[in-house]
Design a protein around this motif. Structure first.
Motif, PDB file in Angstrom:
ATOM      1  N   LEU A  19       0.831  -1.211   0.000  1.00 34.18           N
ATOM      2  CA  LEU A  19       0.000   0.000   0.000  1.00 34.18           C
ATOM      3  C   LEU A  19       0.865   1.260   0.000  1.00 34.18           C
ATOM      4  CD1 LEU A  19      -2.773   1.342   0.184  1.00 34.18           C
ATOM      5  CD2 LEU A  19      -2.657   1.076   2.679  1.00 34.18           C
ATOM      6  N   ALA A  20       1.923   1.283   0.811  1.00 29.72           N
ATOM      7  CA  ALA A  20       2.809   2.453   0.871  1.00 29.72           C
ATOM      8  C   ALA A  20       3.502   2.691  -0.472  1.00 29.72           C
ATOM      9  CB  ALA A  20       3.832   2.260   1.990  1.00 29.72           C
ATOM     10  N   GLU A  21       3.978   1.579  -1.108  1.00 39.35           N
ATOM     11  CA  GLU A  21       4.627   1.724  -2.412  1.00 39.35           C
ATOM     12  C   GLU A  21       3.658   2.238  -3.465  1.00 39.35           C
ATOM     13  OE1 GLU A  21       6.247  -2.054  -3.271  1.00 39.35           O
ATOM     14  OE2 GLU A  21       7.925  -1.892  -1.844  1.00 39.35           O
ATOM     15  N   THR A  22       2.411   1.701  -3.390  1.00 39.79           N
ATOM     16  CA  THR A  22       1.396   2.169  -4.352  1.00 39.79           C
ATOM     17  C   THR A  22       1.106   3.649  -4.175  1.00 39.79           C
ATOM     18  OG1 THR A  22       0.404  -0.036  -4.336  1.00 39.79           O
ATOM     19  CG2 THR A  22      -0.935   1.772  -5.208  1.00 39.79           C
ATOM     20  N   LEU A  23       0.977   4.105  -2.930  1.00 41.14           N
ATOM     21  CA  LEU A  23       0.726   5.536  -2.675  1.00 41.14           C
ATOM     22  C   LEU A  23       1.889   6.400  -3.132  1.00 41.14           C
ATOM     23  CD1 LEU A  23      -0.921   5.320   0.876  1.00 41.14           C
ATOM     24  CD2 LEU A  23      -2.059   5.821  -1.290  1.00 41.14           C
ATOM     25  N   ALA A  24       3.136   5.951  -2.891  1.00 43.35           N
ATOM     26  CA  ALA A  24       4.318   6.728  -3.313  1.00 43.35           C
ATOM     27  C   ALA A  24       4.392   6.818  -4.836  1.00 43.35           C
ATOM     28  CB  ALA A  24       5.583   6.076  -2.743  1.00 43.35           C
ATOM     29  N   GLU A  25       4.119   5.698  -5.521  1.00 35.54           N
ATOM     30  CA  GLU A  25       4.146   5.713  -6.986  1.00 35.54           C
ATOM     31  C   GLU A  25       3.076   6.629  -7.546  1.00 35.54           C
ATOM     32  OE1 GLU A  25       6.369   4.381  -8.724  1.00 35.54           O
ATOM     33  OE2 GLU A  25       5.571   4.714 -10.729  1.00 35.54           O
ATOM     34  N   ARG A  26       1.903   6.592  -6.913  1.00 30.14           N
ATOM     35  CA  ARG A  26       0.816   7.460  -7.384  1.00 30.14           C
ATOM     36  C   ARG A  26       1.175   8.933  -7.205  1.00 30.14           C
ATOM     37  NH1 ARG A  26      -5.275   7.859  -4.796  1.00 30.14           N
ATOM     38  NH2 ARG A  26      -6.100   9.361  -6.322  1.00 30.14           N
ATOM     39  N   GLU A  27       1.759   9.279  -6.058  1.00 30.19           N
ATOM     40  CA  GLU A  27       2.150  10.674  -5.810  1.00 30.19           C
ATOM     41  C   GLU A  27       3.237  11.113  -6.792  1.00 30.19           C
ATOM     42  OE1 GLU A  27       3.730  13.488  -2.126  1.00 30.19           O
ATOM     43  OE2 GLU A  27       3.451  11.322  -1.867  1.00 30.19           O
ATOM     44  N   LYS A  28       4.193  10.223  -7.077  1.00 27.63           N
ATOM     45  CA  LYS A  28       5.250  10.548  -8.034  1.00 27.63           C
ATOM     46  C   LYS A  28       4.675  10.801  -9.418  1.00 27.63           C
ATOM     47  CE  LYS A  28       9.506   8.685  -9.985  1.00 27.63           C
ATOM     48  NZ  LYS A  28      10.434   7.536  -9.997  1.00 27.63           N
ATOM     49  N   MET A  29       3.739   9.976  -9.846  1.00 27.19           N
ATOM     50  CA  MET A  29       3.125  10.154 -11.173  1.00 27.19           C
ATOM     51  C   MET A  29       2.306  11.428 -11.234  1.00 27.19           C
ATOM     52  SD  MET A  29       2.042   6.233 -12.072  1.00 27.19           S
ATOM     53  CE  MET A  29       1.407   6.724 -13.650  1.00 27.19           C
ATOM     54  N   GLN A  30       1.607  11.747 -10.133  1.00 31.40           N
ATOM     55  CA  GLN A  30       0.850  13.013 -10.116  1.00 31.40           C
ATOM     56  C   GLN A  30       1.779  14.206 -10.229  1.00 31.40           C
ATOM     57  OE1 GLN A  30      -1.491  12.811  -6.539  1.00 31.40           O
ATOM     58  NE2 GLN A  30      -3.141  11.601  -7.469  1.00 31.40           N
ATOM     59  N   ASN A  31       2.916  14.172  -9.540  1.00 32.48           N
ATOM     60  CA  ASN A  31       3.889  15.281  -9.642  1.00 32.48           C
ATOM     61  C   ASN A  31       4.436  15.406 -11.054  1.00 32.48           C
ATOM     62  OD1 ASN A  31       3.621  15.869  -6.911  1.00 32.48           O
ATOM     63  ND2 ASN A  31       5.280  14.496  -6.306  1.00 32.48           N
ATOM     64  N   GLU A  32       4.703  14.257 -11.671  1.00 30.08           N
ATOM     65  CA  GLU A  32       5.232  14.301 -13.041  1.00 30.08           C
ATOM     66  C   GLU A  32       4.209  14.851 -14.019  1.00 30.08           C
ATOM     67  OE1 GLU A  32       7.580  11.318 -16.161  1.00 30.08           O
ATOM     68  OE2 GLU A  32       6.800  10.577 -14.233  1.00 30.08           O
ATOM     69  N   VAL A  33       2.922  14.452 -13.845  1.00 30.08           N
ATOM     70  CA  VAL A  33       1.856  14.987 -14.703  1.00 30.08           C
ATOM     71  C   VAL A  33       1.736  16.494 -14.519  1.00 30.08           C
ATOM     72  CG1 VAL A  33      -0.636  14.995 -15.092  1.00 30.08           C
ATOM     73  CG2 VAL A  33       0.582  12.828 -14.822  1.00 30.08           C
ATOM     74  N   THR A  34       1.800  16.968 -13.282  1.00 25.21           N
ATOM     75  CA  THR A  34       1.710  18.423 -13.019  1.00 25.21           C
ATOM     76  C   THR A  34       2.875  19.161 -13.666  1.00 25.21           C
ATOM     77  OG1 THR A  34       0.629  17.945 -10.914  1.00 25.21           O
ATOM     78  CG2 THR A  34       1.551  20.151 -11.216  1.00 25.21           C
ATOM     79  N   LYS A  35       4.095  18.605 -13.550  1.00 25.29           N
ATOM     80  CA  LYS A  35       5.274  19.250 -14.134  1.00 25.29           C
ATOM     81  C   LYS A  35       5.169  19.326 -15.649  1.00 25.29           C
ATOM     82  CE  LYS A  35      10.305  18.955 -14.158  1.00 25.29           C
ATOM     83  NZ  LYS A  35      11.474  18.197 -13.685  1.00 25.29           N
ATOM     84  N   VAL A  36       4.735  18.239 -16.290  1.00 26.32           N
ATOM     85  CA  VAL A  36       4.583  18.236 -17.747  1.00 26.32           C
ATOM     86  C   VAL A  36       3.517  19.229 -18.182  1.00 26.32           C
ATOM     87  CG1 VAL A  36       3.861  16.827 -19.700  1.00 26.32           C
ATOM     88  CG2 VAL A  36       5.425  15.888 -17.985  1.00 26.32           C
ATOM     89  N   ALA A  37       2.433  19.333 -17.406  1.00 29.14           N
ATOM     90  CA  ALA A  37       1.380  20.299 -17.745  1.00 29.14           C
ATOM     91  C   ALA A  37       1.914  21.723 -17.676  1.00 29.14           C
ATOM     92  CB  ALA A  37       0.197  20.123 -16.792  1.00 29.14           C
ATOM     93  N   GLU A  38       2.726  22.023 -16.650  1.00 26.47           N
ATOM     94  CA  GLU A  38       3.306  23.371 -16.557  1.00 26.47           C
ATOM     95  C   GLU A  38       4.241  23.655 -17.726  1.00 26.47           C
ATOM     96  OE1 GLU A  38       5.209  23.445 -12.801  1.00 26.47           O
ATOM     97  OE2 GLU A  38       3.357  23.640 -11.625  1.00 26.47           O
ATOM     98  N   ILE A  39       5.063  22.668 -18.107  1.00 28.63           N
ATOM     99  CA  ILE A  39       5.969  22.867 -19.248  1.00 28.63           C
ATOM    100  C   ILE A  39       5.178  23.111 -20.523  1.00 28.63           C
ATOM    101  CG2 ILE A  39       7.707  21.747 -20.686  1.00 28.63           C
ATOM    102  CD1 ILE A  39       8.687  20.310 -18.186  1.00 28.63           C
ATOM    103  N   MET A  40       4.074  22.379 -20.689  1.00 32.17           N
ATOM    104  CA  MET A  40       3.242  22.582 -21.882  1.00 32.17           C
ATOM    105  C   MET A  40       2.637  23.971 -21.906  1.00 32.17           C
ATOM    106  SD  MET A  40       1.232  19.058 -22.743  1.00 32.17           S
ATOM    107  CE  MET A  40       0.534  19.878 -24.149  1.00 32.17           C
TER     108      MET A  40
END
Length: 353
Positions: free
Chosen positions: A312-333
């Protein structure tokens, strides 16, 4: 000469009248030259001098009968009978032309005063020469033949030639030389502006090529970012299924915790009851065996619980990492889209100009 001192200098395009047609202007140089007023204190003479390289373009002695004429807002001219030519000057502004014309008038007046003082000085120092000259003048009229008559004829011819030259110059000015001077000045002004526009056009073309390359790079980078966003969105959909699995896993963990709690209560109850059951050895062994099984089951459940919590902890960490990456890509776009809009606006303005 060291006895001559400059009293005023400016920059102008120098022209001379065409000696063949007496109507067209010939440029004396490709670029503007320094034109200066000089004063010779020894001879009390004023001159206009302009030098191009090692050549004297203008060497005009100013006399009281000279006239500087403004033929346009930036062009002026004067005739020099000694040099048998007409000089023209094209200035960068109307203010420079006015300053030169005012200085010409001042120098002309100074030359007139200097001539009058020189004549007065000659008359005062040589009175006999003055009387003789007045007595000799009528002699050609008295003699019908002889040297005196020939001298009078030559003087009259010279006066007629000077008068004819003045009339010809006046006629030349009145018949359109003024407009030609204006056209010549406008031509050189337009030529300078054309050279500036050509240079600006080359620079703009270079900038356009650079902008096009930058735009192509931005478009390629934007396409890459779009593909990355699509991948992240697909991973996000996969994350939603992972989230469902996480909820099921959390529910299973809760059930396991309840089961462990019930087994712990059962163990405690068995431990409390074991003291009164020593009589039945078989039951005791069975109870001990059951107790060992329950403890082993409890250990297994705790291990599953630990693994489930870690997953569960690994799943939550991976989800948070992917959300941060999506936010960063959206800002770059967003930044790239804004830069693309500015480049398109710049290209549009450049095309309009």
């Amino acid at each position: 000469s060291c006895r001559e001192q400059p009293i005023f200098s400016t920059r102008a395009h120098v022209f001379q009248i065409d000696p063949a047609t007496k109507r067209n202007w010939i440029p004396a140089s490709k670029h503007a030259l320094t034109v200066s007023y000089f004063y010779d204190a020894t001879r009390n003479v004023y001159r206009i001098i302009s030098v191009g390289g090692t050549k004297a373009i203008i060497n005009s002695t100013i006399t009281p009968n000279m006239t500087f004429t403004k033929t346009s807002q930036k062009f002026g001219q004067w005739a020099d009978s000694r040099a048998n030519t007409v000089y023209g000057l094209g200035f960068a502004s109307e203010q420079h032309l006015s300053q030169f014309a005012e200085k010409f008038q001042e120098v002309k007046e100074a030359a007139r005063l200097a001539r009058e003082k020189s004549q007065d000085k000659i008359e005062l120092t040589n009175p006999a020469l003055n009387i003789t000259s007045h007595q000799v003048l009528p002699s050609p009229i008295i003699s019908s033949n002889g040297p005196g008559e020939d001298k009078l004829f030559r003087s009259q011819s010279a006066d007629v030639e000077i008068t004819t030259e003045k009339e010809r110059l006046k006629k030349m000015f009145s018949e359109g030389s003024v407009s030609e001077v204006q056209w010549e000045a406008e031509f050189f002004s337009l030529q300078d502006n054309n050279n500036k526009l050509v240079a600006a056009l080359h620079e703009a073309n270079a900038n356009v090529d650079q902008w096009k390359k930058q735009l192509a790079a931005y478009q390629e980078e934007t396409e890459t970012l779009r593909q990355r966003v699509a991948e992240l969105e697909s991973q996000g959909a996969h994350d939603s299924s992972s989230e469902n699995n996480k909820e099921e896993l959390s529910q299973t963990l809760e059930e396991l915790e309840l089961l462990i709690k019930a087994k712990d209560e059962e163990i405690q109850m068995l431990k409390s009851q074991k003291c009164g059951r020593w009589e039945a050895e078989g039951e005791r062994e069975e109870t001990l065996q059951k107790l060992q099984e329950l403890e082993a089951r409890n250990t297994e459940l705790e291990r599953h619980l630990h693994l489930a919590e870690q997953t569960l902890a690994e799943t939550l960490a991976e989800r948070e990492k992917m959300q941060n990456e999506v936010t960063k890509v959206a800002e770059i776009m967003d930044v790239k889209i804004f830069e693309l809009s500015e480049i398109r606006q710049g290209l549009a303005k450049l095309v309009e100009s």
